[in-house]
Design a protein around this motif. Structure first.
Motif, PDB file in Angstrom:
ATOM      1  N   SER A 117     -72.033 -13.364  71.825  1.00 21.24           N
ATOM      2  CA  SER A 117     -72.960 -12.323  72.405  1.00 21.24           C
ATOM      3  C   SER A 117     -74.985 -12.411  72.365  1.00 21.24           C
ATOM      4  CB  SER A 117     -72.703 -10.901  73.118  1.00 21.24           C
ATOM      5  OG  SER A 117     -72.597 -10.447  71.535  1.00 21.24           O
ATOM      6  N   HIS A 118     -74.663 -12.409  71.017  1.00 19.06           N
ATOM      7  CA  HIS A 118     -76.665 -12.618  71.187  1.00 19.06           C
ATOM      8  C   HIS A 118     -77.003 -13.809  71.307  1.00 19.06           C
ATOM      9  CE1 HIS A 118     -74.996  -8.976  69.235  1.00 19.06           C
ATOM     10  NE2 HIS A 118     -76.638  -8.463  69.366  1.00 19.06           N
ATOM     11  N   LEU A 119     -76.615 -14.732  70.548  1.00 22.80           N
ATOM     12  CA  LEU A 119     -77.166 -16.248  71.145  1.00 22.80           C
ATOM     13  C   LEU A 119     -77.370 -16.318  72.279  1.00 22.80           C
ATOM     14  CD1 LEU A 119     -74.843 -18.320  68.402  1.00 22.80           C
ATOM     15  CD2 LEU A 119     -77.018 -17.905  68.776  1.00 22.80           C
ATOM     16  N   LEU A 120     -76.135 -15.722  73.314  1.00 23.97           N
ATOM     17  CA  LEU A 120     -76.456 -15.710  74.388  1.00 23.97           C
ATOM     18  C   LEU A 120     -77.564 -15.596  75.062  1.00 23.97           C
ATOM     19  CD1 LEU A 120     -74.365 -16.103  78.045  1.00 23.97           C
ATOM     20  CD2 LEU A 120     -74.147 -14.120  78.105  1.00 23.97           C
ATOM     21  N   ARG A 121     -78.333 -14.625  74.695  1.00 22.66           N
ATOM     22  CA  ARG A 121     -80.076 -13.563  75.466  1.00 22.66           C
ATOM     23  C   ARG A 121     -80.730 -14.093  73.891  1.00 22.66           C
ATOM     24  NH1 ARG A 121     -78.046  -8.764  78.363  1.00 22.66           N
ATOM     25  NH2 ARG A 121     -76.859  -9.896  79.654  1.00 22.66           N
ATOM     26  N   GLY A 122     -80.063 -15.089  73.336  1.00 24.50           N
ATOM     27  CA  GLY A 122     -81.199 -15.666  72.238  1.00 24.50           C
ATOM     28  C   GLY A 122     -82.440 -14.648  72.101  1.00 24.50           C
ATOM     29  N   ALA A 123     -81.114 -13.582  70.298  1.00 25.05           N
ATOM     30  CA  ALA A 123     -81.380 -12.642  70.357  1.00 25.05           C
ATOM     31  C   ALA A 123     -80.559 -13.433  68.756  1.00 25.05           C
ATOM     32  CB  ALA A 123     -80.665 -11.639  70.144  1.00 25.05           C
ATOM     33  N   GLY A 124     -81.571 -12.910  67.592  1.00 31.02           N
ATOM     34  CA  GLY A 124     -81.341 -13.130  66.227  1.00 31.02           C
ATOM     35  C   GLY A 124     -79.642 -12.591  65.353  1.00 31.02           C
ATOM     36  N   LEU A 125     -79.475 -13.279  64.920  1.00 36.36           N
ATOM     37  CA  LEU A 125     -77.966 -13.489  64.021  1.00 36.36           C
ATOM     38  C   LEU A 125     -78.793 -13.076  62.271  1.00 36.36           C
ATOM     39  CD1 LEU A 125     -75.996 -15.916  65.499  1.00 36.36           C
ATOM     40  CD2 LEU A 125     -75.481 -12.647  65.499  1.00 36.36           C
ATOM     41  N   ILE A 126     -78.269 -12.243  61.486  1.00 39.66           N
ATOM     42  CA  ILE A 126     -78.546 -11.855  60.156  1.00 39.66           C
ATOM     43  C   ILE A 126     -77.378 -12.558  59.823  1.00 39.66           C
ATOM     44  CG2 ILE A 126     -79.639 -10.613  58.229  1.00 39.66           C
ATOM     45  CD1 ILE A 126     -80.259  -8.335  60.733  1.00 39.66           C
ATOM     46  N   LEU A 127     -77.085 -13.955  59.195  1.00 39.09           N
ATOM     47  CA  LEU A 127     -76.199 -15.100  58.557  1.00 39.09           C
ATOM     48  C   LEU A 127     -76.092 -13.486  57.099  1.00 39.09           C
ATOM     49  CD1 LEU A 127     -75.899 -18.648  59.725  1.00 39.09           C
ATOM     50  CD2 LEU A 127     -74.161 -16.393  60.337  1.00 39.09           C
ATOM     51  N   THR A 128     -74.807 -13.293  56.909  1.00 42.74           N
ATOM     52  CA  THR A 128     -74.625 -13.203  55.548  1.00 42.74           C
ATOM     53  C   THR A 128     -72.897 -13.283  55.119  1.00 42.74           C
ATOM     54  OG1 THR A 128     -75.022 -11.399  53.739  1.00 42.74           O
ATOM     55  CG2 THR A 128     -74.981 -10.233  55.718  1.00 42.74           C
ATOM     56  N   GLU A 129     -72.929 -13.172  54.038  1.00 41.28           N
ATOM     57  CA  GLU A 129     -71.400 -13.043  53.739  1.00 41.28           C
ATOM     58  C   GLU A 129     -71.299 -11.695  53.237  1.00 41.28           C
ATOM     59  OE1 GLU A 129     -69.079 -17.467  54.198  1.00 41.28           O
ATOM     60  OE2 GLU A 129     -70.963 -17.191  52.557  1.00 41.28           O
ATOM     61  N   ARG A 130     -72.355 -11.232  52.818  1.00 34.88           N
ATOM     62  CA  ARG A 130     -72.068  -9.686  52.111  1.00 34.88           C
ATOM     63  C   ARG A 130     -71.595  -8.334  52.839  1.00 34.88           C
ATOM     64  NH1 ARG A 130     -75.720  -9.540  47.657  1.00 34.88           N
ATOM     65  NH2 ARG A 130     -77.210 -11.778  47.551  1.00 34.88           N
ATOM     66  N   SER A 131     -70.831  -7.846  51.805  1.00 40.56           N
ATOM     67  CA  SER A 131     -70.245  -6.309  52.245  1.00 40.56           C
ATOM     68  C   SER A 131     -71.615  -5.400  52.511  1.00 40.56           C
ATOM     69  CB  SER A 131     -69.305  -5.930  51.124  1.00 40.56           C
ATOM     70  OG  SER A 131     -69.187  -4.973  51.294  1.00 40.56           O
ATOM     71  N   VAL A 132     -71.101  -4.129  53.731  1.00 44.53           N
ATOM     72  CA  VAL A 132     -71.795  -3.630  53.240  1.00 44.53           C
ATOM     73  C   VAL A 132     -71.218  -2.782  52.447  1.00 44.53           C
ATOM     74  CG1 VAL A 132     -71.967  -3.267  55.915  1.00 44.53           C
ATOM     75  CG2 VAL A 132     -70.274  -1.961  54.813  1.00 44.53           C
ATOM     76  N   ALA A 133     -70.724  -2.875  51.181  1.00 37.68           N
ATOM     77  CA  ALA A 133     -70.906  -1.659  49.968  1.00 37.68           C
ATOM     78  C   ALA A 133     -71.869  -2.424  49.622  1.00 37.68           C
ATOM     79  CB  ALA A 133     -69.431  -1.464  49.526  1.00 37.68           C
ATOM     80  N   ASP A 134     -72.556  -3.401  49.690  1.00 37.22           N
ATOM     81  CA  ASP A 134     -73.549  -4.440  48.469  1.00 37.22           C
ATOM     82  C   ASP A 134     -74.757  -4.140  49.299  1.00 37.22           C
ATOM     83  OD1 ASP A 134     -74.979  -6.286  47.268  1.00 37.22           O
ATOM     84  OD2 ASP A 134     -73.739  -7.453  47.836  1.00 37.22           O
ATOM     85  N   ALA A 135     -75.379  -3.754  48.276  1.00 38.27           N
ATOM     86  CA  ALA A 135     -76.654  -3.611  48.222  1.00 38.27           C
ATOM     87  C   ALA A 135     -77.433  -4.242  48.369  1.00 38.27           C
ATOM     88  CB  ALA A 135     -78.031  -2.542  46.795  1.00 38.27           C
ATOM     89  N   GLY A 136     -77.431  -5.346  48.365  1.00 37.29           N
ATOM     90  CA  GLY A 136     -78.298  -7.009  48.297  1.00 37.29           C
ATOM     91  C   GLY A 136     -77.532  -6.801  50.623  1.00 37.29           C
ATOM     92  N   PHE A 137     -76.746  -6.451  50.809  1.00 38.14           N
ATOM     93  CA  PHE A 137     -76.330  -6.563  52.340  1.00 38.14           C
ATOM     94  C   PHE A 137     -77.827  -5.284  53.034  1.00 38.14           C
ATOM     95  CE2 PHE A 137     -76.002  -4.499  56.649  1.00 38.14           C
ATOM     96  CZ  PHE A 137     -75.234  -5.520  56.909  1.00 38.14           C
ATOM     97  N   TRP A 138     -78.694  -4.726  52.613  1.00 36.41           N
ATOM     98  CA  TRP A 138     -79.218  -3.883  53.272  1.00 36.41           C
ATOM     99  C   TRP A 138     -80.825  -4.008  53.122  1.00 36.41           C
ATOM    100  CZ3 TRP A 138     -77.393  -0.930  56.994  1.00 36.41           C
ATOM    101  CH2 TRP A 138     -75.497  -0.782  56.392  1.00 36.41           C
TER     102      TRP A 138
END
Length: 865
Positions: free
Chosen positions: A210-231
């Motif tokens: 749905s985001h590629l359809l509208r030309g939006a950006g994807l934050i490609l990450t494999e981190r968990s939302v519990a990881d400080a690095g994700f934020w």
């Protein structure tokens, strides 16, 4: 034929698959999924935010086109090991654009990949080879299967992973569902969504589409939302949306998400299972206050992804509803035997996103549409206001002793009593798994279930577990519920198992709420418990990643499975390493005590430990947790340093009369004092407490807290600059013992902090230059050896994360490093009694007494705090 993809090294240089075919192939015919074909239309807009940099739509489209050409014009079945990585996304988009059906499987499950490869015999397999290189394995140049022209994607159903039963989706399904989602969410080309869910799960994939359809950006990450690095990644990319299943929201609760400041966040979506109505209302209200919206959604893989959504304006008022059909879709209620409530029955969905049908073998890939409308299996009610509510699951109803039991209702009953549980019907019994950490007593759970369902207690089988079993998508694993409920309660596990690792964390951190997604930092671990934890983990696992302290337990558990196999006939011992910070703490305390006796004259250890303290402060206190939680943990760490220090100094005062009240309250450095040696013995402890207290005050200011989160290295560098002003003492604040004054030595603590935040070679070179320029001249008379020790130790901390070691050396270093504070406190009152007899014995005794005091102090302060 096997072809290798290089990883994305820079947004300006996107490597394409190397073409090894003997002759050029005809151009790819224009077919497939429109949004995958039309990426180039968005030009230089940013498509991907990756750890390696940003990638424009133009660059992404070029790489997709090259990969599509590599796949060729003849349609082939492509099995893709999915992952939230640019390489995997390129293969997916290339296949969809060129009309090659994709069988998308979990990239982290070798068993699932092997099972589906055996069942469907794909023509091409795209997977990572374990070394960061993507491998395209072309097993044949033309398909061995008859592929229906409409077939575009094959996904596992939500209840299975390795099962050969797959959902067949068409290009029209994918395009229609992406357009519907983009419409009701109002996705803009300025939006940036984080990949919080795996792409082989239809919900996670729908975010991408749905985001590629509208030309939006994807934050490609494999981190968990519990990881400080994700934020850190989310804020750096100015993320605007998050997607989560109920378990994601459990993790968000743990990190204080609703109190985070995320100025660009526009909306949060929830699907993948029922979120308790009170939690829906809570998140809706939190979003209203913070300026973002909550979309509760309902869907199934069989409907490509989404079938309904709850308008955000109704989330707080009607949190129990799944809402209205998505644009282009419709519902009807089908009567069901045994369900007599009005406007209630099985929910049936119609729309352009309804699957073609199921596939259970490769022969089914030739089939066209076999399904016109989707019988969801969910029991739903259409409320008078037109909103739909899911009230049960038809396929999960169980008939136990003649009674029709809805396990979902059982889970809701237990949830009302504060007990998280999964339930599943199993012949003549109801299987219940409840979370042990929440104080769920099996007898109480059995009684609540029996009373709520009208079942005799003997028909309810209960087991408590540390964590509820889930599929990779985050949904409940009901088969595991049945299996585990049949097993007896297990004793504490081996340290290399999931239970064993959780037990280890619970033991060392004294926590009862350890789960598979817990991390050391997330549980409140600090520098005092870091030493023991890291060494015990390395013994259990054999190897530790540099970021183990922020890595969830479930990922650490997987390390053992990824080790190279042993060579037959040989015992392969994993190479041991020792964290540089731990090594410096152990060496530093030995240098301090040994120089005071003296056994030798090598000073500088205490100043190195100040840098290590700053390094650990950044690692363990500047987490993704909201500000109040950060400050709570920081206050706890200050108390763990100050209380044992004040107790020991009081004891030393009574023993020797060498100190006064200023020493006891750690205020010697704040008062006008003379140059008396005893009064200055605890300068190091005082400085550390001052630094932590001052920083707690600083970070309590919301603006400064936000600034630190947005620019971690820049903030640390600003403190280094501030510390350098104190280093040269322009106002004469350090008239006595200049090199021991807190205002003078703060720059070393700040340098350690900055070292932990350094992410590039340029950062480290800058800090190294600061060290080389500012440490010389710090000590009276120059003292080149002392200067070299400080510069060398902190340079090591900057550049070398771990040192080669051995098991005995690790154990010894762990004991000394973990007790370094207590050895420092006590050694002044141990060695004077022994040094005239034997300086070496005085050193050993000083270290031993400090370790003993540390063992007692740690237990006492843990109980108090």
């Amino acid at each position: 034929m096997i072809d290798r993809f290089g990883p994305l090294s820079a947004p300006s240089a996107l490597p394409s698959p190397r073409i090894t075919a003997p002759c050029p192939r005809p151009p790819v015919r224009r077919q497939g999924v429109p949004f995958a074909r039309d990426l180039a239309a968005y030009g230089d807009r940013t498509a991907l935010f990756t750890p390696q940099g940003e990638v424009s739509y133009r660059a992404l489209a070029a790489r997709v086109a090259a990969t599509a050409e590599r796949l060729g014009p003849a349609r082939r079945l492509v099995l893709l090991a999915g992952a939230n990585r640019a390489d995997a996304l390129v293969v997916l988009l290339a296949a969809l654009a060129a009309g090659h059906p994709v069988l998308l499987v979990p990239g982290d499950s070798a068993g699932t990949l092997d099972a589906l490869t055996a069942a469907y015999d794909p023509d091409v397999v795209a997977r990572p080879d374990g070394h960061g290189t993507w491998v395209l394995d072309e097993r044949r140049s033309e398909s061995a299967h008859t592929l229906h022209p409409d077939l575009a994607l094959l996904l596992s159903t939500s209840g299975s992973t390795g099962s050969p039963k797959l959902v067949r989706l068409s290009a029209d399904n994918l395009q229609a569902n992406a357009e519907s989602i983009a419409t009701y969410l109002g996705i803009r080309d300025t939006d940036r969504a984080a990949t919080t869910l795996p792409p082989h799960y239809c919900y996670g994939l729908s975010v991408i589409h749905s985001h590629l359809l509208r030309g939006a950006g994807l934050i490609l990450t494999e981190r968990s939302v519990a990881d400080a690095g994700f934020w850190e990644e989310f804020r750096a990319a100015r993320g605007t949306s998050l997607a989560g299943v109920p378990y994601t929201f459990d993790l968000l609760d743990r990190v204080g998400f609703t109190r985070m400041r995320l100025p660009h966040l526009r909306y949060v979506t929830q699907a993948g299972g029922r979120l308790a109505p009170e939690r829906v209302a809570h998140y809706a209200e939190s979003g209203r206050r913070a300026g973002w919206e909550l979309f509760v959604m309902y869907g199934q893989t069989e409907a490509t992804a989404r079938m309904a959504y709850l308008p955000p304006a109704l989330a707080a008022e009607r949190p129990q509803a799944v809402g209205v059909p998505i644009p282009g879709g419709s519902f009807r209620i089908r009567p069901v035997d045994g369900v007599d409530e009005p406007d209630t029955g099985e929910l049936v969905y119609s729309g352009p996103n309804v699957m073609l049908g199921y596939a259970e073998s490769a022969a089914d890939l030739a089939r066209g549409r076999t399904v016109e409308e989707l019988h969801t299996g969910d029991i739903a009610r259409r409320a008078p206001d037109g909103l739909y509510e899911i009230v049960g699951r038809r396929s999960r109803f169980a008939k136990i002793l003649g009674l029709r039991i809805d396990p979902r209702r059982v889970e809701a009953i237990l949830e009302e009593h504060g007990i998280r549980a999964f339930c599943a019907g199993d012949d003549d019994t109801l299987a219940v798994l409840a979370v042990r950490s929440e104080g769920a007593d099996p007898a109480r759970v059995r009684r609540l279930v029996a009373d709520g369902c009208g079942l005799p207690p003997r028909a309810v089988r209960v087991r408590t577990v540390p964590e509820l079993p889930r599929l990779a998508s985050g949904k409940p694993d009901h088969e595991a519920v049945r299996r585990l409920a049949r097993e007896p309660e297990a004793p504490p596990g081996d340290a290399t198992t999931g239970d064993g690792l959780r037990d280890l964390y619970a033991e060392i951190l004294d926590r009862a709420d350890v789960t598979e997604d817990s991390s050391f930092v997330g549980l409140g671990g600090d520098s005092l418990s870091y030493v023991e934890m890291s060494l015990r983990l390395e013994q259990a696992l054999g190897v530790l990643p540099a970021d183990w302290h922020t890595t969830p337990i479930r990922e650490l558990r997987g390390l053992d499975a990824r080790r190279p196999a042993r060579t037959p006939g040989r015992i392969r011992r994993p190479r041991r390493t020792l964290d540089t910070g731990i090594a410096l703490r152990a060496i530093g305390i030995v240098l301090i005590v040994g120089s005071h006796i003296p056994v030798f004259a090598v000073q500088g250890g205490a100043h190195v430990l100040l840098g290590v303290a700053g390094f650990n402060f950044a690692r363990f206190h500047l987490t993704a947790h909201e500000r109040r939680e950060r400050l709570r943990r920081l206050r706890r760490s200050i108390a763990r340093i100050a209380l044992p220090s004040m107790v020991w100094i009081t004891f030393a005062l009574l023993l020797t009369r060498e100190y006064d009240l200023a020493n006891i309250v750690l205020a010697n450095s704040l008062l006008a004092r003379d140059n008396s040696d005893p009064e200055w013995r605890y300068w190091f402890v005082e400085a550390l407490v001052y630094f932590l207290t001052g920083l707690a005050v600083l970070l309590a200011v919301p603006l400064l807290d936000r600034v630190e989160r947005r620019g971690p290295f820049a903030f640390a560098l600003a403190l280094v600059a501030l510390g350098l002003v104190g280093r040269y003492d322009p106002w004469g604040l350090a008239a006595v013992r200049h090199h021991l004054s807190p205002t003078v030595v703060f720059f070393l603590f700040a340098l350690g902090w900055a070292a932990a935040r350094a992410r590039t070679t340029g950062h480290r070179l800058l800090l190294t230059a600061v060290l080389l320029v500012t440490v010389p001249g710090l000590f009276p008379g120059g003292q080149p050896l002392r200067t070299s020790v400080v510069v060398g130790g902190l340079t090591l901390l900057l550049w070398i994360p771990a040192l080669p070691s051995t098991d005995p050396l690790n154990r010894l270093a762990g004991i000394l490093a973990g007790s370094s504070l207590y050895i420092y406190l006590t050694h002044f009152h141990v060695y004077p009694y022994l040094r005239d007899h034997s300086p070496v014995l005085a050193l050993l005794a000083s270290l031993t007494v400090g370790v003993m005091y540390g063992a007692v102090a740690t237990r006492v302060t843990r109980r108090l705090l």
